[in-house]
Motif scaffolding. Structure first.
Motif, mmCIF file in Angstrom:
data_model
loop_
_atom_site.group_PDB
_atom_site.id
_atom_site.type_symbol
_atom_site.label_atom_id
_atom_site.label_comp_id
_atom_site.label_asym_id
_atom_site.label_seq_id
_atom_site.Cartn_x
_atom_site.Cartn_y
_atom_site.Cartn_z
ATOM 1 N N ALA A 183 0.832 -1.206 0.000
ATOM 2 C CA ALA A 183 0.000 0.000 0.000
ATOM 3 C C ALA A 183 0.867 1.257 0.000
ATOM 4 C CB ALA A 183 -0.923 0.001 1.215
ATOM 5 N N TYR A 184 1.903 1.265 0.840
ATOM 6 C CA TYR A 184 2.794 2.424 0.883
ATOM 7 C C TYR A 184 3.517 2.610 -0.451
ATOM 8 C CZ TYR A 184 2.571 3.716 5.842
ATOM 9 O OH TYR A 184 2.171 4.188 7.066
ATOM 10 N N HIS A 185 3.966 1.512 -1.039
ATOM 11 C CA HIS A 185 4.697 1.598 -2.298
ATOM 12 C C HIS A 185 3.790 2.085 -3.425
ATOM 13 C CE1 HIS A 185 7.036 0.319 -5.830
ATOM 14 N NE2 HIS A 185 8.085 0.333 -5.027
ATOM 15 N N ARG A 186 2.575 1.537 -3.480
ATOM 16 C CA ARG A 186 1.656 1.897 -4.558
ATOM 17 C C ARG A 186 1.200 3.338 -4.490
ATOM 18 N NH1 ARG A 186 -4.078 -1.137 -6.118
ATOM 19 N NH2 ARG A 186 -4.559 0.208 -7.914
ATOM 20 N N TYR A 187 0.941 3.822 -3.280
ATOM 21 C CA TYR A 187 0.383 5.154 -3.139
ATOM 22 C C TYR A 187 1.398 6.179 -2.661
ATOM 23 C CZ TYR A 187 -3.963 2.654 -3.773
ATOM 24 O OH TYR A 187 -4.969 1.850 -4.287
#
Length: 363
Positions: A353-357
């Motif tokens: 989630a952190y990487h994607r957003y």
């Protein structure tokens, strides 16, 4: 009636104003559910909140908390001759000690992605010459459907179907988090999906025994903001309760029928959680009456004492001790295309989630 974008923005502005008014001193909240983590990242809620409100992610991703030994165990099973492995898609690329299901499939193992336990049962009906094993990973939310599949298999005499149960339940890990001396958390956003099954009685001890208030929260951005407001109101009023924001789905008593199916087919067992260790009575084993459909019994599966990947700090991320961006592998050696740990693989994983957003680390 569905609200317009303008109305939603106005509601968000009102909630954020109240949050800023109530959050005059530091307040740390853990969102327990992986779906909350994704929603928070997707909607950039951390950036919208005042600096006094800190959100940390918890062990709410069922794939992520699956211990390395359990992953190696199902990889061992999937590689056996005449076994057809049925699994949800987010399990395909979770790395074991040496390989993953995707690599096993490339080597010739029969591994199928399914969307429900009923799909897995149908595979068993269509392939009577193969042993179809469903990989059971999830919290209380998904367990009832697995229980139903075992009931059907027993009733219809589908003897080439079995389940490898790696299911986990939430209350025991909440207790561990409340007692964790390294973790400083004031309150919890409790998982709406899980509580829609179990209700709030099993988690009331968090407020009563540990003084950790909680709000069972939905998964829209406004749900989460309202959950935060409700927690801050509790602090302002000197209360510590378990409340429900997600009234449209979660009821105080939960889902009695779903709980009945779980209790009929499964029983509490000790379970290992990645990065956390063994938690007593935090897993679900298949009861003896259904042992013919228990993959552990059917295949006499060995226990794997696998070590965590060196350098991977998934365990600390799952405990809320660090943010994903504080792991030295994040975004460098560990990416969604080449994941080192499961937190970067699962759609509910904090690291993914952190990487994607493109979430920033918050100190």
């Amino acid at each position: 009636m569905k609200k317009t974008s303008k109305e939603l923005m106005a509601r968000a502005s009102i909630l954020l104003t109240e949050i800023k008014s109530l959050a005059q001193s530091p307040f740390t909240i853990m969102e327990v559910c992986g779906t909350h983590t994704v929603a928070i990242a997707k909607n950039a809620l951390r950036e919208l909140l005042p600096s006094t409100v800190r959100l940390v992610s918890g062990p709410g991703c069922p794939v992520c908390v699956t211990a390395s030994g359990d992953i190696d165990r199902y990889l061992y099973l999937a590689a056996q001759k005449n076994v057809l492995t049925a699994t949800f898609g987010d399990m395909i690329r979770v790395p074991g000690t040496e390989k993953n299901l995707q690599e096993l499939r490339a080597e010739g193992a029969d591994i199928r992605v399914v969307y429900s336990t009923q799909d897995a049962l149908e595979l068993a009906r269509q392939n009577p010459d193969k042993e179809v094993v469903f990989l059971g990973i999830g919290f209380e939310t998904t367990v009832p459907t697995v229980a139903v599949s075992l009931e059907i298999a027993k009733r219809e005499g589908i003897k080439n179907y079995s389940v490898l149960s790696m299911h986990k339940v939430v209350p025991p890990v909440l207790k561990l988090l409340a007692e964790d001396k390294e973790l400083v958390v004031d309150a919890f956003l409790d998982p709406g999906h899980v509580c829609s099954i179990i209700g709030i009685e099993p988690i009331k001890f968090m407020a009563q025994d540990y003084g950790k208030p909680g709000v069972v929260t939905g998964f829209e951005a406004l749900d989460i903001l309202e959950g935060i407001v409700m927690l801050l109101r509790q602090r302002a009023e000197g209360r510590s309760d378990i409340e429900i924001q997600y009234h449209r789905v979660a009821k105080p008593e939960g889902n009695p029928q779903a709980k009945m199916f779980i209790e009929r087919v499964f029983e509490p067992v000790d379970a290992s959680w990645r990065g956390i260790g063994l938690i007593r009575q935090s897993g679900l084993g298949i009861r003896g009456e259904y042992r013919l459909w228990d993959a552990v019994e059917k295949f006499s599966l060995p226990v794997f004492d696998s070590r965590e990947t060196p350098g991977c700090r998934c365990g600390d991320v799952l405990r809320g001790i660090i943010y994903p961006t504080e792991c030295p592998l994040f975004g460098k050696h560990c990416t969604p295309m080449k994941p080192v740990g499961p937190c970067m693989v699962s759609t509910e994983g904090s690291c993914a989630a952190y990487h994607r957003y493109a979430q920033r680390s918050v100190d």
